[in-house]
Design a protein around this motif. Structure first.
Motif, PDB file in Angstrom:
ATOM      1  N   ILE A  54      45.187 -30.822  64.677  1.00  0.00           N
ATOM      2  CA  ILE A  54      45.076 -31.089  63.240  1.00  0.00           C
ATOM      3  C   ILE A  54      46.325 -30.516  62.573  1.00  0.00           C
ATOM      4  O   ILE A  54      46.558 -29.313  62.610  1.00  0.00           O
ATOM      5  CB  ILE A  54      43.853 -30.396  62.628  1.00  0.00           C
ATOM      6  N   ALA A  55      47.087 -31.398  61.961  1.00  0.00           N
ATOM      7  CA  ALA A  55      48.339 -30.964  61.332  1.00  0.00           C
ATOM      8  C   ALA A  55      48.077 -30.302  59.987  1.00  0.00           C
ATOM      9  O   ALA A  55      47.097 -30.609  59.311  1.00  0.00           O
ATOM     10  CB  ALA A  55      49.257 -32.163  61.148  1.00  0.00           C
ATOM     11  N   GLN A  56      48.962 -29.392  59.633  1.00  0.00           N
ATOM     12  CA  GLN A  56      48.979 -28.826  58.282  1.00  0.00           C
ATOM     13  C   GLN A  56      50.216 -29.362  57.575  1.00  0.00           C
ATOM     14  O   GLN A  56      51.214 -29.686  58.217  1.00  0.00           O
ATOM     15  CB  GLN A  56      49.045 -27.290  58.368  1.00  0.00           C
ATOM     16  N   ASP A  57      50.142 -29.425  56.255  1.00  0.00           N
ATOM     17  CA  ASP A  57      51.257 -30.002  55.488  1.00  0.00           C
ATOM     18  C   ASP A  57      52.573 -29.271  55.721  1.00  0.00           C
ATOM     19  O   ASP A  57      53.639 -29.850  55.572  1.00  0.00           O
ATOM     20  CB  ASP A  57      50.928 -29.986  53.988  1.00  0.00           C
ATOM     21  N   THR A  58      52.474 -27.994  56.075  1.00  0.00           N
ATOM     22  CA  THR A  58      53.700 -27.205  56.235  1.00  0.00           C
ATOM     23  C   THR A  58      54.250 -27.243  57.655  1.00  0.00           C
ATOM     24  O   THR A  58      55.301 -26.648  57.928  1.00  0.00           O
ATOM     25  CB  THR A  58      53.419 -25.732  55.858  1.00  0.00           C
ATOM     26  N   ASP A  59      53.564 -27.926  58.567  1.00  0.00           N
ATOM     27  CA  ASP A  59      54.011 -27.955  59.967  1.00  0.00           C
ATOM     28  C   ASP A  59      55.363 -28.648  60.125  1.00  0.00           C
ATOM     29  O   ASP A  59      55.702 -29.567  59.374  1.00  0.00           O
ATOM     30  CB  ASP A  59      53.006 -28.722  60.846  1.00  0.00           C
ATOM     31  N   ILE A  60      56.090 -28.200  61.123  1.00  0.00           N
ATOM     32  CA  ILE A  60      57.348 -28.847  61.496  1.00  0.00           C
ATOM     33  C   ILE A  60      57.225 -29.245  62.971  1.00  0.00           C
ATOM     34  O   ILE A  60      56.928 -28.395  63.821  1.00  0.00           O
ATOM     35  CB  ILE A  60      58.536 -27.885  61.309  1.00  0.00           C
ATOM     36  N   ILE A  61      57.425 -30.526  63.244  1.00  0.00           N
ATOM     37  CA  ILE A  61      57.305 -31.012  64.620  1.00  0.00           C
ATOM     38  C   ILE A  61      58.688 -31.445  65.108  1.00  0.00           C
ATOM     39  O   ILE A  61      59.331 -32.290  64.479  1.00  0.00           O
ATOM     40  CB  ILE A  61      56.359 -32.244  64.709  1.00  0.00           C
ATOM     41  N   LEU A  62      59.126 -30.871  66.203  1.00  0.00           N
ATOM     42  CA  LEU A  62      60.409 -31.260  66.799  1.00  0.00           C
ATOM     43  C   LEU A  62      60.112 -32.240  67.929  1.00  0.00           C
ATOM     44  O   LEU A  62      59.342 -31.917  68.840  1.00  0.00           O
ATOM     45  CB  LEU A  62      61.138 -30.024  67.324  1.00  0.00           C
ATOM     46  N   ALA A  63      60.685 -33.418  67.838  1.00  0.00           N
ATOM     47  CA  ALA A  63      60.358 -34.439  68.826  1.00  0.00           C
ATOM     48  C   ALA A  63      61.619 -34.941  69.514  1.00  0.00           C
ATOM     49  O   ALA A  63      62.713 -34.912  68.942  1.00  0.00           O
ATOM     50  CB  ALA A  63      59.619 -35.602  68.157  1.00  0.00           C
ATOM     51  N   SER A  64      61.436 -35.393  70.756  1.00  0.00           N
ATOM     52  CA  SER A  64      62.597 -35.840  71.525  1.00  0.00           C
ATOM     53  C   SER A  64      62.147 -36.485  72.822  1.00  0.00           C
ATOM     54  O   SER A  64      61.038 -36.283  73.276  1.00  0.00           O
ATOM     55  CB  SER A  64      63.480 -34.640  71.892  1.00  0.00           C
ATOM     56  N   MET A  65      63.052 -37.233  73.404  1.00  0.00           N
ATOM     57  CA  MET A  65      62.969 -37.596  74.800  1.00  0.00           C
ATOM     58  C   MET A  65      63.465 -36.353  75.559  1.00  0.00           C
ATOM     59  O   MET A  65      64.386 -35.680  75.082  1.00  0.00           O
ATOM     60  CB  MET A  65      63.906 -38.797  75.023  1.00  0.00           C
ATOM     61  N   PRO A  66      62.874 -36.028  76.719  1.00  0.00           N
ATOM     62  CA  PRO A  66      63.385 -34.860  77.455  1.00  0.00           C
ATOM     63  C   PRO A  66      64.901 -34.962  77.673  1.00  0.00           C
ATOM     64  O   PRO A  66      65.446 -36.058  77.801  1.00  0.00           O
ATOM     65  CB  PRO A  66      62.646 -34.936  78.795  1.00  0.00           C
ATOM     66  N   ALA A 234      68.165 -28.047  57.068  1.00  0.00           N
ATOM     67  CA  ALA A 234      67.613 -27.144  56.055  1.00  0.00           C
ATOM     68  C   ALA A 234      67.177 -27.911  54.808  1.00  0.00           C
ATOM     69  O   ALA A 234      66.107 -27.664  54.244  1.00  0.00           O
ATOM     70  CB  ALA A 234      68.647 -26.076  55.697  1.00  0.00           C
ATOM     71  N   GLU A 235      67.997 -28.856  54.381  1.00  0.00           N
ATOM     72  CA  GLU A 235      67.643 -29.664  53.210  1.00  0.00           C
ATOM     73  C   GLU A 235      66.394 -30.480  53.468  1.00  0.00           C
ATOM     74  O   GLU A 235      65.478 -30.538  52.656  1.00  0.00           O
ATOM     75  CB  GLU A 235      68.792 -30.613  52.861  1.00  0.00           C
ATOM     76  N   PHE A 236      66.367 -31.109  54.635  1.00  0.00           N
ATOM     77  CA  PHE A 236      65.208 -31.939  54.989  1.00  0.00           C
ATOM     78  C   PHE A 236      63.921 -31.115  54.977  1.00  0.00           C
ATOM     79  O   PHE A 236      62.865 -31.590  54.556  1.00  0.00           O
ATOM     80  CB  PHE A 236      65.436 -32.563  56.372  1.00  0.00           C
ATOM     81  N   LEU A 237      64.018 -29.875  55.426  1.00  0.00           N
ATOM     82  CA  LEU A 237      62.828 -29.024  55.490  1.00  0.00           C
ATOM     83  C   LEU A 237      62.500 -28.390  54.139  1.00  0.00           C
ATOM     84  O   LEU A 237      61.533 -27.637  54.013  1.00  0.00           O
ATOM     85  CB  LEU A 237      63.008 -27.933  56.554  1.00  0.00           C
ATOM     86  N   GLY A 238      63.314 -28.712  53.142  1.00  0.00           N
ATOM     87  CA  GLY A 238      63.032 -28.207  51.801  1.00  0.00           C
ATOM     88  C   GLY A 238      63.489 -26.781  51.587  1.00  0.00           C
ATOM     89  O   GLY A 238      63.055 -26.120  50.639  1.00  0.00           O
ATOM     90  N   ILE A 239      64.358 -26.296  52.482  1.00  0.00           N
ATOM     91  CA  ILE A 239      64.870 -24.929  52.341  1.00  0.00           C
ATOM     92  C   ILE A 239      66.393 -24.926  52.477  1.00  0.00           C
ATOM     93  O   ILE A 239      66.948 -24.320  53.391  1.00  0.00           O
ATOM     94  CB  ILE A 239      64.237 -23.977  53.388  1.00  0.00           C
ATOM     95  N   PRO A 240      67.074 -25.649  51.542  1.00  0.00           N
ATOM     96  CA  PRO A 240      68.540 -25.769  51.657  1.00  0.00           C
ATOM     97  C   PRO A 240      69.214 -24.400  51.592  1.00  0.00           C
ATOM     98  O   PRO A 240      68.691 -23.476  50.978  1.00  0.00           O
ATOM     99  CB  PRO A 240      68.913 -26.615  50.437  1.00  0.00           C
ATOM    100  N   PHE A 241      70.364 -24.294  52.238  1.00  0.00           N
ATOM    101  CA  PHE A 241      71.146 -23.062  52.162  1.00  0.00           C
ATOM    102  C   PHE A 241      71.662 -22.895  50.738  1.00  0.00           C
ATOM    103  O   PHE A 241      72.106 -23.866  50.124  1.00  0.00           O
ATOM    104  CB  PHE A 241      72.322 -23.120  53.145  1.00  0.00           C
ATOM    105  N   THR A 242      71.608 -21.675  50.242  1.00  0.00           N
ATOM    106  CA  THR A 242      72.133 -21.413  48.898  1.00  0.00           C
ATOM    107  C   THR A 242      73.646 -21.256  48.984  1.00  0.00           C
ATOM    108  O   THR A 242      74.192 -21.047  50.075  1.00  0.00           O
ATOM    109  CB  THR A 242      71.536 -20.114  48.323  1.00  0.00           C
ATOM    110  N   GLU A 243      74.270 -21.353  47.818  1.00  0.00           N
ATOM    111  CA  GLU A 243      75.719 -21.175  47.771  1.00  0.00           C
ATOM    112  C   GLU A 243      76.104 -19.801  48.330  1.00  0.00           C
ATOM    113  O   GLU A 243      77.091 -19.649  49.038  1.00  0.00           O
ATOM    114  CB  GLU A 243      76.207 -21.273  46.327  1.00  0.00           C
ATOM    115  N   GLU A 244      75.287 -18.842  47.989  1.00  0.00           N
ATOM    116  CA  GLU A 244      75.535 -17.478  48.443  1.00  0.00           C
ATOM    117  C   GLU A 244      75.467 -17.404  49.979  1.00  0.00           C
ATOM    118  O   GLU A 244      76.329 -16.794  50.613  1.00  0.00           O
ATOM    119  CB  GLU A 244      74.508 -16.551  47.805  1.00  0.00           C
TER     120      GLU A 244
END
Ligand code: A3P
Length: 319
Positions: A54-66, A234-244
Motif C-alpha cells: 500500500i503506497a503512501q503519498d510521500t513514497d519514492i519508488i526507484l525503478a529500473s531494468m537490472p 531534487a526538483e521532481f521530488l519537491g525538494i529543490p536545492f536552495t541557492e545557498e
C-alpha cells in the motif's frame, strides 16, 4: 496476516507450474507472468508485492531494468532526500550498502513468507523495483507517490548483466561460458525483468503522460552531467536545492559521495555480502558508457539494437 501468507504460498506453488518458463542468461529458470520474465528468486516477492503493498503519498519508488544504474540512483536519491539530516561526512552510505538503505520490493522486502511491516518506516520511504509499470500495485499508480526510473543503453545493460550473471554461484545451474551462449533468448527479451523494451516503455509512456508522477532518467545523461541531473531529481521530488546549498557545494558533495569510485572503495561495499549471497562489490564494476564494444561482436550488437529500435519505434525514445 498469516492467512494471507499461506494463501500466497499455495497460490505460488499452484501458479508456477502454469507460468511459461525459460532459461535466463545465467542458466537459472525465468517465469513469465503478466508480461514479465521473473527470475525464480523474484517471483514470490513480485506476486506478494503486487498483492499487498500500500503506497503512501510521500513514497519514492526507484525503478529500473537490472544493471541500469539502480545502485547509483539509490545512493543519489537517498542523499538528496536526507541531506538535511546527515552531513556528507556522516552519511549512512559510508557504512551501509545502497541496497540496504533502499530495498527492493521483489527480491528483498516481499521475498519472505512473512510480510514486511513498512508502516513503521519514517517518511518519505524510498523503495526500489524492477517490475514493469503496468504491473505495479494500483495503489502506487493511484497515490501521490513519485517514481524515478533509470534506463541505460541496451547494449551496455546487456554487457553489465552478463558480467553480473557470471558472478552468480547457483547450485544446479551451469554458469555462462561465453557471451553468445543464450543470446537467442536475450534477443527475444527473455532476460531478468525483461523484455527490456517493455520495462523501459511502460515508464517512458507514463513519464510523458504524467511528468509530475514519473521522472525518466538515462544513465548516460547522469554520467555526462551529474549536477544538473541531481537538481532534476531534487526538483521532481519537491525538494529543490536552495541557492545557498548550491553556493555551499552541497550538490557537488553528493555527486562525489555517490560516485562509483567513492562507493566502490568503501569498506562496507568491498567486503559485505547481500542476504542473497551476492557480494555487494558485484554492483560496482566499470561504470563506463559504451563498454559493450569490448564484449559484443558487431553483428550481435547490430541484431540486438535493431530489435530494440523496432520495439521502441514511434515512442520517441531513442538510445
Ligand atoms: P557496469 O557493469 O557497466 O560497470 P545496477 O546498479 O542497476 O545493478 O547497475 C550496475 C551498473 O552500474 C554497473 O555497470 C556498475 O558498475 C554501475 N554503477 C554502480 N554504481 C555506480 C555509480 N555510483 N556510478 C556510476 N555507475 C555505477
Amino acid at each position: 496476516s498469516s492467512n494471507g501468507e499461506s494463501e500466497l504460498k499455495d497460490e505460488i506453488q499452484g501458479l508456477l507450474a502454469s507460468f511459461p518458463s525459460e532459461r535466463n542468461w545465467d542458466g537459472a529458470p525465468l517465469y513469465f507472468y503478466k508480461g514479465v520474465w521473473y527470475p525464480v528468486f523474484a517471483i514470490r516477492g513480485a506476486l506478494s508485492f503486487q498483492k499487498h503493498f500500500i503506497a503512501q503519498d510521500t513514497d519514492i519508488i526507484l525503478a529500473s531494468m537490472p544493471k541500469s544504474g539502480t545502485t547509483w540512483l539509490k545512493a543519489l536519491t537517498f542523499s538528496v532526500v536526507n541531506r538535511n539530516i546527515y552531513s556528507p561526512k556522516e552519511s549512512p552510505l559510508l557504512a551501509t550498502p545502497p541496497h540496504e538503505l533502499v530495498r527492493f520490493f521483489e527480491i528483498d522486502l516481499y521475498s519472505k513468507t512473512q510480510l514486511p511491516d513498512l508502516k513503521q518506516l519514517p517518511s518519505p520511504r524510498i523503495f526500489s523495483s524492477h517490475s514493469h509499470y503496468g504491473t505495479l500495485p494500483q495503489s502506487i499508480r493511484d497515490s501521490g507517490c513519485k517514481i524515478v526510473y533509470i534506463c541505460r543503453n541496451p547494449l551496455d545493460q546487456l554487457v553489465s548483466y552478463f558480467h553480473f550473471a557470471r558472478k552468480f554461484k547457483r547450485e544446479n545451474y551451469k554458469p555462462l561460458s561465453s557471451i553468445d551462449e543464450g543470446f537467442d533468448n536475450v534477443c527475444l527479451g527473455i532476460l531478468s525483468h525483461g523484455p527490456f523494451w517493455d520495462n523501459v516503455l511502460g515508464y517512458w509512456k507514463a513519464s510523458l503522460e504524467r511528468p509530475d508522477k514519473v521522472l525518466f532518467l538515462k544513465y548516460e545523461d547522469l554520467k555526462e552531467d551529474i549536477i544538473s541531473n541531481l537538481k532534476k531529481i531534487a526538483e521532481f521530488l519537491g525538494i529543490p536545492f536552495t541557492e545557498e546549498e548550491e553556493k555551499e557545494g552541497v550538490i557537488e558533495e553528493i555527486s562525489r559521495l555517490c560516485s562509483l569510485d567513492s562507493l566502490r572503495n568503501l569498506e562496507v561495499n568491498k567486503n559485505s555480502v547481500r542476504p542473497s549471497g551476492l557480494p555487494n562489490s558485484s554492483f560496482f564494476r566499470k561504470g563506463e558508457v559504451g563498454d559493450w564494444v569490448n564484449h559484443l561482436s558487431p553483428s550481435m550488437a547490430e541484431n540486438y539494437l535493431k530489435i530494440v529500435e523496432e520495439k521502441l519505434s514511434g515512442s520517441g525514445l531513442t538510445f
